[in-house]
Write a protein that holds these residues in place. Structure first.
Motif, PDB file in Angstrom:
ATOM      1  N   TYR A 165       0.826  -1.200   0.000  1.00 47.31           N
ATOM      2  CA  TYR A 165       0.000   0.000   0.000  1.00 47.31           C
ATOM      3  C   TYR A 165       0.864   1.255   0.000  1.00 47.31           C
ATOM      4  O   TYR A 165       0.587   2.235  -0.680  1.00 47.31           O
ATOM      5  CB  TYR A 165      -0.887  -0.046   1.236  1.00 47.31           C
ATOM      6  CG  TYR A 165      -1.754   1.145   1.407  1.00 47.31           C
ATOM      7  CD1 TYR A 165      -2.823   1.361   0.549  1.00 47.31           C
ATOM      8  CD2 TYR A 165      -1.501   2.064   2.413  1.00 47.31           C
ATOM      9  CE1 TYR A 165      -3.618   2.456   0.702  1.00 47.31           C
ATOM     10  CE2 TYR A 165      -2.301   3.160   2.570  1.00 47.31           C
ATOM     11  CZ  TYR A 165      -3.360   3.357   1.713  1.00 47.31           C
ATOM     12  OH  TYR A 165      -4.138   4.450   1.863  1.00 47.31           O
ATOM     13  N   ARG A 166       1.965   1.197   0.760  1.00 55.58           N
ATOM     14  CA  ARG A 166       2.873   2.340   0.829  1.00 55.58           C
ATOM     15  C   ARG A 166       3.636   2.516  -0.489  1.00 55.58           C
ATOM     16  O   ARG A 166       3.942   3.624  -0.893  1.00 55.58           O
ATOM     17  CB  ARG A 166       3.876   2.152   1.965  1.00 55.58           C
ATOM     18  CG  ARG A 166       3.331   2.562   3.295  1.00 55.58           C
ATOM     19  CD  ARG A 166       3.621   4.038   3.553  1.00 55.58           C
ATOM     20  NE  ARG A 166       2.988   4.471   4.780  1.00 55.58           N
ATOM     21  CZ  ARG A 166       2.025   5.375   4.842  1.00 55.58           C
ATOM     22  NH1 ARG A 166       1.588   5.955   3.744  1.00 55.58           N
ATOM     23  NH2 ARG A 166       1.505   5.718   5.986  1.00 55.58           N
ATOM     24  N   PRO A 211       4.123   3.830 -13.400  1.00 54.27           N
ATOM     25  CA  PRO A 211       3.034   4.100 -12.458  1.00 54.27           C
ATOM     26  C   PRO A 211       3.523   4.496 -11.068  1.00 54.27           C
ATOM     27  O   PRO A 211       2.728   4.893 -10.239  1.00 54.27           O
ATOM     28  CB  PRO A 211       2.273   2.769 -12.407  1.00 54.27           C
ATOM     29  CG  PRO A 211       3.200   1.747 -12.933  1.00 54.27           C
ATOM     30  CD  PRO A 211       4.181   2.436 -13.821  1.00 54.27           C
ATOM     31  N   PHE A 212       4.830   4.388 -10.823  1.00 53.41           N
ATOM     32  CA  PHE A 212       5.336   4.604  -9.474  1.00 53.41           C
ATOM     33  C   PHE A 212       5.948   5.988  -9.265  1.00 53.41           C
ATOM     34  O   PHE A 212       6.403   6.298  -8.180  1.00 53.41           O
ATOM     35  CB  PHE A 212       6.387   3.542  -9.127  1.00 53.41           C
ATOM     36  CG  PHE A 212       5.873   2.155  -9.303  1.00 53.41           C
ATOM     37  CD1 PHE A 212       5.094   1.574  -8.336  1.00 53.41           C
ATOM     38  CD2 PHE A 212       6.131   1.445 -10.466  1.00 53.41           C
ATOM     39  CE1 PHE A 212       4.580   0.301  -8.496  1.00 53.41           C
ATOM     40  CE2 PHE A 212       5.628   0.171 -10.635  1.00 53.41           C
ATOM     41  CZ  PHE A 212       4.850  -0.400  -9.641  1.00 53.41           C
ATOM     42  N   ILE A 258      -2.935   1.843  -5.288  1.00 52.98           N
ATOM     43  CA  ILE A 258      -3.817   1.064  -4.423  1.00 52.98           C
ATOM     44  C   ILE A 258      -4.579   1.967  -3.458  1.00 52.98           C
ATOM     45  O   ILE A 258      -3.997   2.824  -2.802  1.00 52.98           O
ATOM     46  CB  ILE A 258      -3.008   0.025  -3.633  1.00 52.98           C
ATOM     47  CG1 ILE A 258      -2.382  -0.955  -4.609  1.00 52.98           C
ATOM     48  CG2 ILE A 258      -3.891  -0.711  -2.643  1.00 52.98           C
ATOM     49  CD1 ILE A 258      -1.431  -1.911  -3.973  1.00 52.98           C
ATOM     50  N   HIS A 259      -5.877   1.787  -3.395  1.00 57.00           N
ATOM     51  CA  HIS A 259      -6.691   2.507  -2.419  1.00 57.00           C
ATOM     52  C   HIS A 259      -7.139   1.523  -1.364  1.00 57.00           C
ATOM     53  O   HIS A 259      -7.545   0.413  -1.668  1.00 57.00           O
ATOM     54  CB  HIS A 259      -7.939   3.089  -3.077  1.00 57.00           C
ATOM     55  CG  HIS A 259      -7.623   4.146  -4.074  1.00 57.00           C
ATOM     56  ND1 HIS A 259      -7.645   5.477  -3.746  1.00 57.00           N
ATOM     57  CD2 HIS A 259      -7.283   4.070  -5.366  1.00 57.00           C
ATOM     58  CE1 HIS A 259      -7.324   6.176  -4.827  1.00 57.00           C
ATOM     59  NE2 HIS A 259      -7.102   5.346  -5.818  1.00 57.00           N
ATOM     60  N   HIS A 299      -1.830   7.574 -12.828  1.00 53.42           N
ATOM     61  CA  HIS A 299      -3.213   7.097 -12.827  1.00 53.42           C
ATOM     62  C   HIS A 299      -4.180   8.166 -12.353  1.00 53.42           C
ATOM     63  O   HIS A 299      -5.380   8.025 -12.509  1.00 53.42           O
ATOM     64  CB  HIS A 299      -3.334   5.835 -11.970  1.00 53.42           C
ATOM     65  CG  HIS A 299      -3.216   6.084 -10.498  1.00 53.42           C
ATOM     66  ND1 HIS A 299      -2.011   6.190  -9.879  1.00 53.42           N
ATOM     67  CD2 HIS A 299      -4.154   6.264  -9.545  1.00 53.42           C
ATOM     68  CE1 HIS A 299      -2.214   6.430  -8.589  1.00 53.42           C
ATOM     69  NE2 HIS A 299      -3.502   6.480  -8.371  1.00 53.42           N
ATOM     70  N   GLN A 300      -3.653   9.236 -11.751  1.00 57.31           N
ATOM     71  CA  GLN A 300      -4.529  10.320 -11.313  1.00 57.31           C
ATOM     72  C   GLN A 300      -4.702  11.384 -12.389  1.00 57.31           C
ATOM     73  O   GLN A 300      -5.457  12.331 -12.216  1.00 57.31           O
ATOM     74  CB  GLN A 300      -3.950  10.975 -10.039  1.00 57.31           C
ATOM     75  CG  GLN A 300      -3.899  10.010  -8.866  1.00 57.31           C
ATOM     76  CD  GLN A 300      -2.949  10.462  -7.779  1.00 57.31           C
ATOM     77  OE1 GLN A 300      -1.934  11.102  -8.059  1.00 57.31           O
ATOM     78  NE2 GLN A 300      -3.259  10.110  -6.554  1.00 57.31           N
ATOM     79  N   ASP A 354       2.843   1.232  -3.700  1.00 55.58           N
ATOM     80  CA  ASP A 354       2.134   1.370  -4.966  1.00 55.58           C
ATOM     81  C   ASP A 354       1.075   2.453  -4.857  1.00 55.58           C
ATOM     82  O   ASP A 354       0.067   2.287  -4.180  1.00 55.58           O
ATOM     83  CB  ASP A 354       1.488   0.040  -5.354  1.00 55.58           C
ATOM     84  CG  ASP A 354       1.026   0.074  -6.798  1.00 55.58           C
ATOM     85  OD1 ASP A 354       0.748   1.178  -7.293  1.00 55.58           O
ATOM     86  OD2 ASP A 354       0.945  -0.990  -7.422  1.00 55.58           O
ATOM     87  N   PRO A 355       1.294   3.578  -5.527  1.00 59.83           N
ATOM     88  CA  PRO A 355       0.350   4.690  -5.401  1.00 59.83           C
ATOM     89  C   PRO A 355      -1.027   4.373  -5.961  1.00 59.83           C
ATOM     90  O   PRO A 355      -1.969   5.104  -5.712  1.00 59.83           O
ATOM     91  CB  PRO A 355       1.019   5.814  -6.190  1.00 59.83           C
ATOM     92  CG  PRO A 355       1.952   5.134  -7.128  1.00 59.83           C
ATOM     93  CD  PRO A 355       2.401   3.890  -6.425  1.00 59.83           C
ATOM     94  N   PHE A 409       0.349  11.141  -9.556  1.00 61.68           N
ATOM     95  CA  PHE A 409       0.818   9.935 -10.233  1.00 61.68           C
ATOM     96  C   PHE A 409       0.056   9.773 -11.547  1.00 61.68           C
ATOM     97  O   PHE A 409      -1.057  10.271 -11.681  1.00 61.68           O
ATOM     98  CB  PHE A 409       0.594   8.716  -9.331  1.00 61.68           C
ATOM     99  CG  PHE A 409       1.505   8.688  -8.154  1.00 61.68           C
ATOM    100  CD1 PHE A 409       2.807   8.255  -8.296  1.00 61.68           C
ATOM    101  CD2 PHE A 409       1.065   9.119  -6.909  1.00 61.68           C
ATOM    102  CE1 PHE A 409       3.663   8.236  -7.205  1.00 61.68           C
ATOM    103  CE2 PHE A 409       1.918   9.108  -5.817  1.00 61.68           C
ATOM    104  CZ  PHE A 409       3.218   8.662  -5.968  1.00 61.68           C
ATOM    105  N   ARG A 453      -6.048  10.214   0.544  1.00 62.88           N
ATOM    106  CA  ARG A 453      -5.753   9.759   1.885  1.00 62.88           C
ATOM    107  C   ARG A 453      -4.618  10.583   2.464  1.00 62.88           C
ATOM    108  O   ARG A 453      -3.709  10.995   1.739  1.00 62.88           O
ATOM    109  CB  ARG A 453      -5.383   8.284   1.868  1.00 62.88           C
ATOM    110  CG  ARG A 453      -4.285   8.010   0.888  1.00 62.88           C
ATOM    111  CD  ARG A 453      -3.892   6.553   0.917  1.00 62.88           C
ATOM    112  NE  ARG A 453      -2.589   6.440   0.300  1.00 62.88           N
ATOM    113  CZ  ARG A 453      -2.340   5.697  -0.778  1.00 62.88           C
ATOM    114  NH1 ARG A 453      -3.282   5.005  -1.337  1.00 62.88           N
ATOM    115  NH2 ARG A 453      -1.125   5.634  -1.278  1.00 62.88           N
TER     116      ARG A 453
END
Lengths: 296, 413
Positions: free
Chosen positions: A282-283, B80-81, A288-289, B117-118, A285-286, B115, B224
């Motif tokens: 989770y930390r 993606p990272f 993942i929600h 995907h956003q 991979d951006p 990122f 988040r």
């Protein structure tokens, strides 16, 4: 997050209930063997069973067991007559000093070799590792024993179970790591970054490794489970006085408190390892929600 | 700088480029035009050293100096990272330079720190442009760099590329189906195959029967914080109400980030919404995304892809492809051809319901747009399917839609 931790706790309770149930539906109990003894009277065996509460149905016994666990009492070994905690604790320590270093070392070796092989696009190692991964611990440990005897290495040392464990873990991790790195290498964004003339070190650190790490983190839990499973067999085979021999013996003699304690403890270790792996993923991979309302 | 001599490339399906020869000197700007499948992307990927391994290549294609390749496909071309700024900074001299490049291309502070995907498809494409320019190449190879961009973004992208070429004296090889882009970059045009100019099919009369009602839909996205708690961040829909009738085509226009895609995703039930209602619930809705070809399984065949929607290979004819192509692999088609297949498939699956095209037509060449639009019109006539067309191209909205709605900050205007 708290919900996730609570779910893990529930999972451990479920593991204990299933283990308890399966163990009680299996025919026979600790005293079945004693019944064959000509010196013992059938009545006295029944009295022992009643004193231990073994004549009760399993849900009642399970409830009692849970209640005593809450008090910090994990029961008493029927075979040794001492509290399970005192019996298991030194064994756990002896197993852990083999298991964790071997597990971590196996990972490091496997990941480094896999990255090296993938970088050279070397396809020779993968089939070899697959064969090693498929061969049972019994054969691996036998071969190690044979080598140990040939080289006159004292067998009572920790090297035999450690080597056996590393050989059980490393091939599994290698296969996954090799595929992950190979796939990351051929990912579009990596090829494009490479075509822009980025330095090889940067390419690996910033592009290839993060992409390859993703599937590997999910392997942390399963690989520990595999390591624990292998360690039970390997310890028993190599005579290492860890959890393995005790557990196998307890299962055979139906020393149920010991089995139950070991199963729940291993279940807890695995559950929390998986939880930790999820958190790391989770930390890292951006995408993942955690919240279910985040779509996808 | 670039020498192409007697280049011949063929795939299993046939020859794409045949005895192509040209040279590019510093400062040269060449635009390559051609119908979809004419080999534009093949040429650029070969020059960038990223050629498809299944292609047979003969002849010479050499580039001297650094190559800044801007790929057509933006989804898998960015890591993606990494945040947008890092994607560019990795290739730039400094972080500030990367930031200024991105802000020139219209990506603000928040988007620079997002990122991939956003980001929207157009924003990702601009990150790729910045990436290619940041590495200071001597040759810029651009494959449809403005296909997914709205007008303002297109202008800033063209200005950024133009500026860079003026300063560095580099060469440009650009593939596009919009010849206006060539004119604005003062390119010499090299045609691989000629276009056929026929008008778009006219929209047919819509029935008044209600298909779907959207009632005061709201949606707020959360992000988040450090402690993994969610905080409301972006209000994407602020009470959208809309009636969709059978057989009609509605165009939805609006700037980047105005909630177009969120509305589409809610209609397709790929997203939950906070309040409001979409009724009735059982209408078939198909969403074709910005890069429609992404929805095809890259390891499968065309026939398998169509089979997922119970569509027969004859559909291929109605989008201007040959039905005999059904057994080709998805990867052997060009981006435009794949998009046609994907749109045709979505349209078949939406028969009698609602088809949403989320910028799906944006990156297509005129031939493909015509073919796809013709197929959709036919289905609308035949089954009363409605179509929601999300686009930033005014010409498309005007010629294809019965009515045009504009959305701004989550509200219909």
């Amino acid at each position: 997050m708290i919900r996730r931790a609570l779910a893990s706790l529930l999972q451990i309770v479920a593991i204990s209930a299933i283990a308890f149930f399966l163990f009680s539906v299996a025919p026979g109990d600790f005293y079945s063997a004693e019944r064959l003894s000509p010196q013992l009277h059938g009545r006295s065996i029944e009295q022992w069973r009643a004193a231990r509460g073994l004549d009760r149905p399993w849900p009642v016994r399970y409830a009692r067991w849970i209640e005593s666990c809450a008090r910090g009492d994990f029961g008493t070994s029927l075979a040794y007559g001492i509290p399970v905690t005192r019996l298991v604790a030194p064994r756990v320590v002896r197993s852990a000093v083999i298991l964790f270093p071997a597990w971590i070392f196996g990972w490091i070796v496997a990941v480094c070799t896999a990255a090296w092989a993938a970088r050279r696009r070397d396809r020779m190692l993968e089939p070899a590792m697959t064969i090693l991964n498929m061969s049972p611990e019994v054969i691996v440990v036998s071969v190690l024993l044979w080598i140990g005897v040939a080289l006159r290495i004292p067998l009572e040392r920790a090297w035999l179970p450690s080597m056996g464990l590393i050989l059980a873990i490393a091939p599994l991790v290698f296969i996954h790591a090799f595929r992950a790195v190979s796939e990351a290498q051929s990912a579009n964004f990596v090829r494009i970054a490479a075509s822009r003339g980025i330095a090889s070190r940067r390419l690996w650190i910033r592009f290839i490794l993060p992409a390859a790490a993703n599937p590997l983190i999910s392997l942390i839990g399963p690989s520990l489970a595999a390591a624990i499973g292998s360690s039970l067999v390997i310890e028993a085979m190599s005579g290492w006085p860890g959890l393995g021999p005790l557990f196998l013996e307890a299962v055979q003699s139906r020393d149920y408190d010991v089995v139950q304690a070991v199963v729940v403890m291993l279940g807890a270790v695995l559950t929390f390892t998986n939880l930790a792996a999820d958190l790391i993923l989770y930390r890292l991979d951006p995408r993942i929600h955690l919240n279910t309302d985040g779509a996808h | 700088m670039v020498v192409v001599d007697q280049l011949r490339v063929s795939y299993a399906g046939g020859c794409v480029l045949d005895s192509l020869s040209f040279t590019l000197r510093p400062g040269d700007r060449v635009g390559i035009s051609g119908a979809s499948g004419s080999g534009k992307t093949t040429l650029l990927t070969i020059l960038a050293g990223l050629g498809n391994p299944s292609a047979k290549v003969s002849g010479r294609a050499a580039v001297a100096g650094k190559v800044g390749y801007i790929p057509q496909e933006a989804t898998h071309s960015l890591s993606p990272f990494l945040r947008a700024i890092d994607q560019v900074a990795e290739f730039a001299k400094s972080r500030d330079e990367a930031a200024s490049l991105l802000s020139r291309l219209g990506l603000d502070e928040r988007r620079r720190n997002s990122f991939p995907h956003q980001l929207s498809g157009g924003e990702r494409q601009r990150v790729l442009i910045a990436q290619a320019l940041a590495m200071r190449p001597s040759v810029v190879l651009a494959d449809e760099p403005t296909a997914n961009l709205d007008e303002a973004a297109e202008a800033s992208a063209i200005a950024a590329i133009d500026d860079y070429l003026m300063k560095s004296g580099g060469a440009l090889l650009i593939a596009s189906h919009q010849e206006s882009v060539f004119a604005r970059l003062q390119c010499r045009i090299h045609r691989l195959t000629p276009f056929t100019e026929t008008p778009l099919p006219p929209a047919h009369a819509a029935a008044a029967e209600l298909l779907l009602r959207v009632d005061r839909l709201t949606k707020t996205y959360c992000h988040r914080d450090f402690f993994l708690r969610s905080r409301p961040a972006v209000c994407a829909l602020a009470g959208v109400s809309l009636d969709i009738h059978r057989g009609e085509t509605i165009a939805l226009v609006g700037p980047s980030g105005s909630g177009k895609t969120t509305l589409a995703r809610c209609l397709a039930r790929r997203e939950t919404w906070d309040s409001g209602e979409i009724s009735p619930g059982e209408v078939r809705v198909q969403l074709a995304q910005q890069e429609p070809s992404e929805s095809l399984n890259p390891r499968g065949t065309i026939a398998a892809a169509l089979g997922e929607a119970q569509a027969s290979p004859d559909v291929l004819e109605s989008v201007g492809l040959s039905a005999t192509w059904a057994n080709r692999r998805v990867t052997d088609l060009s981006e435009g051809q794949r998009a046609r297949v994907a749109i045709a498939r979505s349209a078949c699956a939406a028969r009698g319901g609602l088809l949403i095209l989320d910028e799906s037509l944006a990156s297509l060449d005129p031939d493909s747009i015509r073919a796809a639009a013709g197929h959709i019109c036919e289905l609308q006539r035949e089954s009363g399917m409605a179509c929601l067309l999300i686009t930033h191209r005014a010409d498309l909205a005007q010629s294809l839609a019965h009515r045009i709605l504009s959305i701004r900050e989550g509200r219909l205007e």
